[in-house]
Design a protein around this motif. Structure first.
Motif, mmCIF file in Angstrom:
data_model
loop_
_atom_site.group_PDB
_atom_site.id
_atom_site.type_symbol
_atom_site.label_atom_id
_atom_site.label_comp_id
_atom_site.label_asym_id
_atom_site.label_seq_id
_atom_site.Cartn_x
_atom_site.Cartn_y
_atom_site.Cartn_z
ATOM 1 N N THR A 13 23.208 35.793 3.809
ATOM 2 C CA THR A 13 24.055 34.998 2.904
ATOM 3 C C THR A 13 23.280 34.570 1.658
ATOM 4 O O THR A 13 23.786 33.819 0.833
ATOM 5 N N ASP A 15 20.628 34.682 -1.828
ATOM 6 C CA ASP A 15 20.749 35.115 -3.221
ATOM 7 C C ASP A 15 20.402 36.610 -3.390
ATOM 8 O O ASP A 15 21.143 37.368 -4.022
ATOM 9 N N ARG A 19 22.989 39.363 -4.744
ATOM 10 C CA ARG A 19 22.790 39.904 -6.094
ATOM 11 C C ARG A 19 22.369 41.370 -6.082
ATOM 12 O O ARG A 19 22.722 42.133 -6.981
HETATM 13 P P1 NAD Z 1 17.872 32.257 -0.294
HETATM 14 O O1 NAD Z 1 17.336 30.890 -0.073
HETATM 15 O O2 NAD Z 1 18.959 32.438 -1.283
HETATM 16 O O3 NAD Z 1 18.368 32.866 1.095
HETATM 17 C C1 NAD Z 1 17.707 32.651 2.284
HETATM 18 C C2 NAD Z 1 18.524 33.178 3.437
HETATM 19 O O4 NAD Z 1 17.843 32.845 4.647
HETATM 20 C C3 NAD Z 1 19.924 32.593 3.555
HETATM 21 O O5 NAD Z 1 20.815 33.607 3.972
HETATM 22 C C4 NAD Z 1 19.770 31.569 4.664
HETATM 23 O O6 NAD Z 1 20.978 31.330 5.373
HETATM 24 C C5 NAD Z 1 18.786 32.269 5.557
HETATM 25 N N1 NAD Z 1 18.103 31.340 6.474
HETATM 26 C C6 NAD Z 1 17.473 30.187 6.181
HETATM 27 N N2 NAD Z 1 17.009 29.615 7.315
HETATM 28 C C7 NAD Z 1 17.337 30.434 8.326
HETATM 29 C C8 NAD Z 1 17.137 30.409 9.732
HETATM 30 N N3 NAD Z 1 16.475 29.413 10.334
HETATM 31 N N4 NAD Z 1 17.626 31.427 10.473
HETATM 32 C C9 NAD Z 1 18.290 32.470 9.904
HETATM 33 N N5 NAD Z 1 18.503 32.544 8.585
HETATM 34 C C10 NAD Z 1 18.034 31.551 7.801
HETATM 35 O O7 NAD Z 1 16.600 33.156 -0.643
HETATM 36 P P2 NAD Z 1 16.554 34.516 -1.489
HETATM 37 O O8 NAD Z 1 16.363 34.192 -2.917
HETATM 38 O O9 NAD Z 1 17.670 35.382 -1.101
HETATM 39 O O10 NAD Z 1 15.157 35.136 -1.008
HETATM 40 C C11 NAD Z 1 14.959 35.652 0.293
HETATM 41 C C12 NAD Z 1 13.548 36.193 0.409
HETATM 42 O O11 NAD Z 1 13.368 37.245 -0.520
HETATM 43 C C13 NAD Z 1 12.463 35.169 0.096
HETATM 44 O O12 NAD Z 1 11.353 35.422 0.911
HETATM 45 C C14 NAD Z 1 12.114 35.454 -1.342
HETATM 46 O O13 NAD Z 1 10.788 35.100 -1.643
HETATM 47 C C15 NAD Z 1 12.273 36.962 -1.379
HETATM 48 N N6 NAD Z 1 12.609 37.480 -2.695
HETATM 49 C C16 NAD Z 1 13.720 37.058 -3.369
HETATM 50 C C17 NAD Z 1 14.017 37.589 -4.607
HETATM 51 C C18 NAD Z 1 15.256 37.159 -5.369
HETATM 52 O O14 NAD Z 1 15.489 37.723 -6.434
HETATM 53 N N7 NAD Z 1 16.036 36.221 -4.881
HETATM 54 C C19 NAD Z 1 13.183 38.561 -5.178
HETATM 55 C C20 NAD Z 1 12.053 38.997 -4.463
HETATM 56 C C21 NAD Z 1 11.780 38.443 -3.224
#
Ligand code: NAD
Length: 487
Positions: A13, A15, A19
């Motif tokens: 769910t 970001d 995206r």
């Molecule tokens: P986010 O905070 O938007 O999403 C995190 C997700 O983890 C959510 O779906 C949430 O429900 C889930 N979550 C949280 N706690 C949980 C639990 N205890 N059990 C199961 N699910 C759980 O984060 P994001 O921006 O989507 O980033 C996710 C990962 O990807 C991070 O490690 C981030 O560093 C990495 N990342 C993100 C991007 C980006 O553009 N957003 C780019 C490169 C790397």
């Protein structure tokens, strides 16, 4: 077409999923690369069923697909591929439910994509093993950050290796998925023109710039990381490897990664005293309407913010091998820079014996190859020709290669490449365990030197190109930062 797969996204769910990951899968589906028999299983903590998840995807992911590519019928068909299982990765309960869903098709290729915070990697991987979900060559994909130093990277590696073989682990550096980065390989190894010049005899210096215009954007977790860990250790070092590596014998995962590893191991360690000479770290301050880093931290809720975190870093790196000895590789990256750009500049040596004067109005610059990766994609080569007229003098001319010229194809995103390679089981564009550790081995001494007292943290104005000390660094290396848009 890939038909038999279960692609499980932990953080389904989040970001990144909305995206990038879901839109990428949709494009693959539309292009006929995926069969609708495959499943994309979203996994996150919130309780909901697959129908609700599809509604969420409709609301959150669909806007990230360009309208012209939304085909109503295809989109509806695609949504049917989506499923959802509620799992709190810190407890075992949900894994049993996930196991039941996956066991409906026990022979399918499974991919577990961890798009969750890094502190969730350990319980997730352990529960995958405990519940026997890591079977039949299941693949594990992990997002950055992969550690914060060598020690933690080793811990992550051994945690994953306890449950998955290296051939099943896909460490993502999405820069490698960019078409333009693969074009660097095509340019070097698909043409006979450049490779004979690609060495210390003909190249004077190399610059790699990854500049962002955005600042902190409320992401306070950045403060625990900084530009060196967030950008240099992964993206800039991967670019450097592709620029500097020897031609691999074949374009396959281990051959390419072996060559990249050799570059990482040949990088001269920058230690203690040399850090103040060869590395500049800095933090942006306010300018005009733009707030400084500290103000942004406070605006994001950090009280009385104080921070030594670098939002900019410039490094003079050297590669100790026959090809590159003595050629400075000048790396820089920063937030709140004047322009958003990712660019590689190769400065060639001057002719050994110049016989023509340069036209009076022209500043003589070296032959220069500019590879712009972002936001546009082009290659330009600065050369010299005769100034028209009576006198024999030189004027600069550009050979201009627009990489998308004549191609009426949609530009694929880096994540599209990554997702399809994951499903196909091609590890070429993923980082191997030894590469990850070698990169941290080079980064760690820099951070250690910064932690010592008296290590300067320079300031630079928002919407500028970084601190003046970074200019001094490059001048000492016999070059200057290339900053025009185009040449
Ligand atoms: P986010 O905070 O938007 O999403 C995190 C997700 O983890 C959510 O779906 C949430 O429900 C889930 N979550 C949280 N706690 C949980 C639990 N205890 N059990 C199961 N699910 C759980 O984060 P994001 O921006 O989507 O980033 C996710 C990962 O990807 C991070 O490690 C981030 O560093 C990495 N990342 C993100 C991007 C980006 O553009 N957003 C780019 C490169 C790397």
């Amino acid at each position: 077409m890939i038909s038999s797969f279960d692609f499980v996204i932990f953080g389904g769910t989040g970001d990144l999923t909305m995206r990038k990951l879901i839109p990428s899968m949709y494009h693959h589906f539309c292009e006929g690369l995926l069969d609708c028999g495959g499943r994309i299983v979203g996994v996150a903590r919130s309780e909901m069923d697959s129908k609700k998840f599809r509604n969420l995807v409709n609301k959150e992911a669909k806007p990230h697909i360009e309208e012209e590519f939304i085909d109503k019928a295809k989109w509806a068909e695609f949504l049917e591929m989506l499923h959802y299982v509620a799992v709190d990765v810190t407890t075992p309960e949900g894994f049993e439910a996930l196991g039941k869903v996956l066991d409906e098709h026990p022979d399918r290729q499974r991919v577990f994509y961890l798009s969750i915070a890094p502190h969730f990697f350990a319980p997730t991987v352990q529960y995958l093993q405990q519940f026997g979900l890591n079977k039949n060559g299941a693949r594990l994909a992990v997002e950055k950050p992969l550690g914060k130093d060598l020690q933690s990277a080793k811990e992550i590696n051994s945690l994953m290796r306890a449950v998955f073989e290296e051939e099943q682990i896909y460490r993502i550096d999405h820069y490698l998925g960019k078409e333009t980065v693969q074009n660097l390989m095509a340019l070097r190894f698909g043409n006979s023109l450049f490779e004979p010049l690609w060495n210390r005899s003909h190249i004077k210096s190399v610059q790699i710039t990854v500049a962002e215009t955005v600042g902190l954007e409320g992401r306070t977790y950045y403060d625990g990381s900084g530009a060196l860990r967030d950008m240099v250790q992964n993206h800039l070092m991967q670019l450097l490897c592709i620029l500097a590596m020897e031609p691999p014998a074949e374009n396959n995962a281990n051959f390419v990664r072996d060559e990249k590893l050799k570059v990482l191991r040949s990088l001269r360690k920058i230690k203690d005293r040399e850090v103040s000479e060869d590395v500049v770290r800095a933090q942006y301050t306010s300018y005009g309407d733009l707030s400084g880093y500290i103000e942004e931290l406070e605006a994001a809720g950090v009280e009385n913010a104080e921070s030594e975190t670098e939002t900019y870093v410039a490094i003079k790196a050297e590669i100790d091998n026959w090809r590159w000895k003595g050629v400075p590789f000048l790396l820089r990256t920063g937030k709140r820079m004047r322009e958003r750009t990712t660019e590689v500049v190769i400065n060639f040596r001057d002719v050994p014996h110049p016989i023509f004067p340069t036209a009076a109005t022209v500043v003589h610059e070296p032959n220069r190859l500019v590879l712009r990766l972002q936001p546009e994609e082009y290659i330009k080569l600065l050369m010299y020709a005769k100034q028209p007229g009576d006198e024999f003098s030189l004027r600069p001319v550009k050979l201009d290669l627009n990489l998308n010229d004549g191609l009426k194809v949609r530009q694929r995103s880096a994540y599209e490449r990554i997702m399809i390679d994951l499903l196909r089981g091609d590890q070429t564009l993923f980082v191997r365990d030894d590469e990850l550790e070698a990169a941290w081995e080079w980064i760690d001494p820099i951070r250690e030197a910064w932690q010592k007292e008296g290590s300067p943290l320079y300031k630079y104005k928002s919407a500028d190109w970084g601190p003046t000390s970074a200019n001094e660094l490059i001048i000492k290396a016999g070059s200057s930062w290339f900053e025009e848009s185009g040449i």
